[in-house]
Enzyme design. Structure first.
Site, PDB file in Angstrom:
ATOM      1  N   GLU A  59       1.798  -8.772  -0.622  1.00  0.00           N
ATOM      2  CA  GLU A  59       1.520  -8.412   0.765  1.00  0.00           C
ATOM      3  C   GLU A  59       0.425  -9.289   1.342  1.00  0.00           C
ATOM      4  OE1 GLU A  59      -0.094  -6.421   4.336  1.00  0.00           O
ATOM      5  OE2 GLU A  59      -1.168  -6.944   2.507  1.00  0.00           O
TER       6      GLU A  59
ATOM      7  N   ASP B   5      -1.431  -5.988  -4.851  1.00  0.00           N
ATOM      8  CA  ASP B   5      -2.176  -7.250  -4.843  1.00  0.00           C
ATOM      9  C   ASP B   5      -3.403  -7.161  -3.951  1.00  0.00           C
ATOM     10  OD1 ASP B   5      -0.275  -7.154  -2.673  1.00  0.00           O
ATOM     11  OD2 ASP B   5      -0.697  -9.269  -2.276  1.00  0.00           O
TER      12      ASP B   5
END
Length: 379
Positions: A137, A72
């Site tokens: 994250e 991400d």
């Protein structure tokens, strides 16, 4: 174009803003499965996680080296401010531009290609290679790495070494690696007063005035002196609010948000007790809600740091600095099941910014460092 650069561009082209993986892990899984990895997708509340393992000839008795990272990326910000579209890889002046170029799709590509090259030369490697990848994250980090770690704990899986591909370098590749991170603990403090007319303070209790002496003491407190690896613990106010907005009304309560960044020289319980002692000493009526987003972790010098330092020096000529500065990372979760966790990746000067980029000259050396560590620890 090198294999690492090509894979980096392929990953950048996926608009994988947290928590949407946009099939980045599928791209990685296809490459890893072709090497003989057993790949498992672990989904949780819209988050995609990957646990991939290739056992060596020593089986479960062998050392396990994991690569950890995230697919991400943070939002792009205003698109019109980008020189080129953030999810269309672009080359200018020796740099590769795109969201995630530095944080951390180049590291992911380097992990994969390093593993491919290592397995090609060492098909009968003794130790085990693993990948722990998440799409959560940059966001809440509640359904990502921590969920995989909990699952691995339940299975009794042991990790011996873990490299997290966070962009730790500054000016040159390998000048800084992180062998630990400070813990993070926040507090939501509400100091109670009595609202009243500002002209009649004797009929009210102004919580700002009540809080001020305690706030000054908290700000001046030396919480610890740090240690060999960590700077002293810090306490900072992030938000302070009170009042109705009117100029003739004293507030009924004052709300304070604060945060500790703390080292292994302090404990959660110890810091909390000292804060309560100061507040109680000043006779405040208050409520205080605590939240701990991460405990400090530290990897002392050992096999992993030695292998990484040697690989960086061989590949770049640089003597690296071990550091524990900066914010939290997923390393805090992995440290629960792995005694040696170190973060290493490309320079971080452009991360989260408009026109995020990586210098192309760093791409293959990064892959080579990862491969050299594999060769030293599990061949």
């Amino acid at each position: 174009m090198s294999a690492t650069l090509a894979l980096t561009e392929q990953l950048i082209a996926r608009a994988s803003v947290t928590p949407d993986d946009q099939h980045c892990q599928q791209i990685m899984t296809e490459r890893l499965a072709a090497l003989g990895f057993e790949c498992e997708t672990i989904a949780s509340h819209g988050v995609t996680n990957l646990w991939a393992v290739k056992r060596g000839t020593d089986g479960r008795d062998g050392k396990l080296l994991a690569f950890a990272g995230h697919t991400d990326v943070v939002p792009t910000g205003p698109l019109e401010q980008w020189t080129s579209p953030p999810f269309i890889p672009a080359h200018r002046d020796g740099k590769l531009y795109g969201r995630g170029a530095a944080d951390m799709k180049t590291s992911l590509a380097a992990f994969v290609v390093a593993s491919e090259e290592f397995v090609a030369v060492h098909p009968d490697h003794r130790g085990t290679i693993a990948f722990l990848i998440t799409s959560d994250e940059e966001g809440p980090a509640t359904d990502g790495t921590v969920k995989v770690v909990e699952l691995l704990q339940a299975r009794g899986e042991r990790l011996d070494y873990c490299i997290v591909g966070e962009p730790t370098s500054t000016a040159e590749l390998g000048d800084v690696v992180k062998n630990g991170r400070r813990g993070s603990m926040s507090g939501e403090l509400v100091v109670k007063g009595v609202q009243g007319h500002i002209a009649y303070p004797h009929l009210a209790k102004n919580p700002i005035h009540l809080l001020a002496p305690a706030l000054a003491e908290l700000a001046a407190e030396q919480w610890d002196a740090g240690n060999e690896y960590f700077p002293p613990t810090t306490w900072q106010v992030s938000n302070l609010h009170a009042g109705t907005g009117a100029t003739n009304v004293t507030p009924g309560h004052a709300d304070l948000l604060f945060n500790f960044r703390f080292s292994t020289a302090s404990t959660v319980e110890g810091l909390q007790a000292r804060v309560h002692a100061i507040l109680d000493k000043h006779g405040l009526e208050y409520t205080l809600k605590w939240s701990v987003s991460g405990l400090p972790f530290l990897t002392p010098r050992g096999e992993l740091s030695g292998a990484l330092e040697h690989a960086i020096r061989t590949e770049t000529g640089i003597t690296t600095e071990l550091s524990t500065t900066g914010g939290t990372s997923d390393g805090r979760f992995i440290a629960r099941i792995c005694p040696q966790v170190i973060e290493f990746g490309p320079p971080n000067g452009s991360i989260h910014k408009i026109d995020e980029h990586i210098e192309v000259r760093f791409v293959d050396p990064l892959k080579n460092v990862y491969r050299r560590v594999l060769e030293q620890l599990i061949a």
